[in-house]
Design a protein around this motif. Sequence first.
Motif, mmCIF file in Angstrom:
data_model
loop_
_atom_site.group_PDB
_atom_site.id
_atom_site.type_symbol
_atom_site.label_atom_id
_atom_site.label_comp_id
_atom_site.label_asym_id
_atom_site.label_seq_id
_atom_site.Cartn_x
_atom_site.Cartn_y
_atom_site.Cartn_z
ATOM 1 N N ALA A 272 -19.017 -3.985 -13.430
ATOM 2 C CA ALA A 272 -19.106 -5.473 -13.819
ATOM 3 C C ALA A 272 -19.478 -6.396 -12.586
ATOM 4 O O ALA A 272 -19.676 -7.728 -12.733
ATOM 5 C CB ALA A 272 -17.960 -6.076 -14.685
ATOM 6 N N GLY A 273 -19.409 -5.925 -11.411
ATOM 7 C CA GLY A 273 -19.545 -6.646 -10.387
ATOM 8 C C GLY A 273 -18.492 -7.345 -9.704
ATOM 9 O O GLY A 273 -18.426 -8.255 -8.691
ATOM 10 N N GLU A 274 -17.322 -6.948 -10.264
ATOM 11 C CA GLU A 274 -16.119 -7.799 -9.765
ATOM 12 C C GLU A 274 -15.304 -7.034 -8.763
ATOM 13 O O GLU A 274 -14.360 -7.737 -8.042
ATOM 14 C CB GLU A 274 -14.853 -7.595 -10.992
ATOM 15 C CG GLU A 274 -15.628 -8.167 -12.587
ATOM 16 C CD GLU A 274 -14.563 -7.956 -13.533
ATOM 17 O OE1 GLU A 274 -13.531 -7.132 -13.419
ATOM 18 O OE2 GLU A 274 -14.883 -8.310 -14.753
ATOM 19 N N ILE A 275 -15.703 -5.887 -8.389
ATOM 20 C CA ILE A 275 -15.037 -5.290 -7.027
ATOM 21 C C ILE A 275 -16.304 -4.605 -6.480
ATOM 22 O O ILE A 275 -17.186 -4.295 -7.121
ATOM 23 C CB ILE A 275 -13.901 -4.285 -7.315
ATOM 24 C CG1 ILE A 275 -14.242 -3.261 -8.405
ATOM 25 C CG2 ILE A 275 -12.717 -4.677 -8.100
ATOM 26 C CD1 ILE A 275 -13.407 -2.027 -8.541
ATOM 27 N N ASN A 276 -16.049 -4.349 -5.230
ATOM 28 C CA ASN A 276 -17.104 -3.958 -4.317
ATOM 29 C C ASN A 276 -16.734 -2.605 -3.434
ATOM 30 O O ASN A 276 -17.606 -1.919 -2.854
ATOM 31 C CB ASN A 276 -17.690 -4.979 -3.383
ATOM 32 C CG ASN A 276 -18.396 -6.007 -3.877
ATOM 33 O OD1 ASN A 276 -19.603 -5.976 -3.979
ATOM 34 N ND2 ASN A 276 -17.651 -6.766 -4.552
ATOM 35 N N TRP A 277 -15.479 -2.164 -3.766
ATOM 36 C CA TRP A 277 -15.103 -0.744 -3.123
ATOM 37 C C TRP A 277 -13.879 -0.395 -3.955
ATOM 38 O O TRP A 277 -13.033 -1.145 -4.656
ATOM 39 C CB TRP A 277 -14.774 -0.790 -1.672
ATOM 40 C CG TRP A 277 -13.591 -1.571 -1.211
ATOM 41 C CD1 TRP A 277 -13.753 -3.121 -0.865
ATOM 42 C CD2 TRP A 277 -12.210 -1.490 -1.503
ATOM 43 N NE1 TRP A 277 -12.455 -3.724 -0.597
ATOM 44 C CE2 TRP A 277 -11.463 -2.444 -1.146
ATOM 45 C CE3 TRP A 277 -11.567 -0.319 -1.796
ATOM 46 C CZ2 TRP A 277 -10.201 -2.551 -0.837
ATOM 47 C CZ3 TRP A 277 -10.060 -0.407 -1.762
ATOM 48 C CH2 TRP A 277 -9.378 -1.389 -1.277
#
Length: 438
Positions: A272-277
């Motif tokens: 969902a693009g809420e976290i990047n790692w």
Amino acid sequence: MTTTFTRRALVQGTGTLAATGILAGSGLTEWARAWAQSTPFKPEKGAQLTLLRWKRFVQSEEDAFTALIGAFTKATGVNVTVVSESLDDVQPKASVAANTKSGPDLFWGLYSLPHLFPQQCIDVTDVADYLGKKYGGWVPTAVAYGTSGNKWIDIPVGYNGNMINYRVAASNKAGFSKFPTTTDEFLEYAKAMKKNGTPGGMALGHASGDGNAWVHWCLWSFGGNLVDKNDKVVINSPETMKAIEYAKLLYEAMIPGTTSWNDSSNNKAFLAGEINWTNNGISIYAAAQAQKMDMAQDIDHAVWPVGPVGKPTEFHICYPLLAMNYTKYRQACKALMAFMLEAENYNKWLEASVGYITHPLNAYDANPVWTSDPKRTIFRDAGKRTLTAGGLGSVGEKAATALADFIVLDMMANYCSGREDAKGAIAIAERQAKRVYR
């Protein structure tokens, strides 16, 4: 992890397979019939099996598994019902079956599940010897997970490599051209990513896979251990204190809410693009590819950073397959176990899993799935890189219990969330561990 599919998936006999055309033109059935004639494992007359497995995270893996089961049924006449349950439900259902001596014939679970009830598992030493001799031997951790005393109580079918998943562009923007290789660099990375509005997150809820993987990595990275080589509880140590202090700093650089995350939460948040790692198997990347998401090109994977101990302390999931003592069809169980890991089946299955399943037998290092996409390559060695559920201690019933009780995970969560101070969190873990290891 990547699916919202909630109903039980039942595959009985080959009716479903025929309807979907999965076996059409594959050649698998013809080979399977020849195999059934030559195998030393001959199913009992009239045998029927039920196998309970974890619910698929990669659709193509399940499709290949379904084809494999269908071919087994056509070749042997043994109807196999496959029941899929969420990862966290497999262990309690297996434990109930072991206690009541009724239920599915086979359970395909995770970590050291068979060691919760080793006396309830049939001896599959002959299957393990047959496969090991034929396919280059077992990786050492597979032997540790598969054996109890001088016999094999399960067949480790594979591993799920739990690696770092990260977004390349966001990492570059935060000043990191490659993923950090040390715990100090990792903490700086997490802080920089949060400052840039592109935070990450790892599960601190009762996530059997992702949660256990990262907290044990953290504990071991700083030299902490639940028990020593003699299974003596040693969790209350300066090394553990350093580990949970580090974990809290890392937690503070994560997205809020990770103390309630389960094994699917980080997948959903990442896609969902809420976290990047985050830490995960390859299923996030596989889902992004399957859904033709633009982010697939921006996802990459890295091995875990190394801590003060100076060596890798990774904890990848082992997927052992066991057969219960109460089964009426021991030979059929053994036949299915052997059939699953034969090259004609297993190579296709590995490729279909697109890196989600890593092999336990050395011969499968050569499978092209590991080199056809460089983003998969690090997953190839999960079985060789991982430490086992016992840490320094043995892989047995006590280690399995400690893992199932989330002793280390709860210790980290208690301190990170502020429910306990550091000494209190460690003391609770110590008391719990001593009850298990008495």
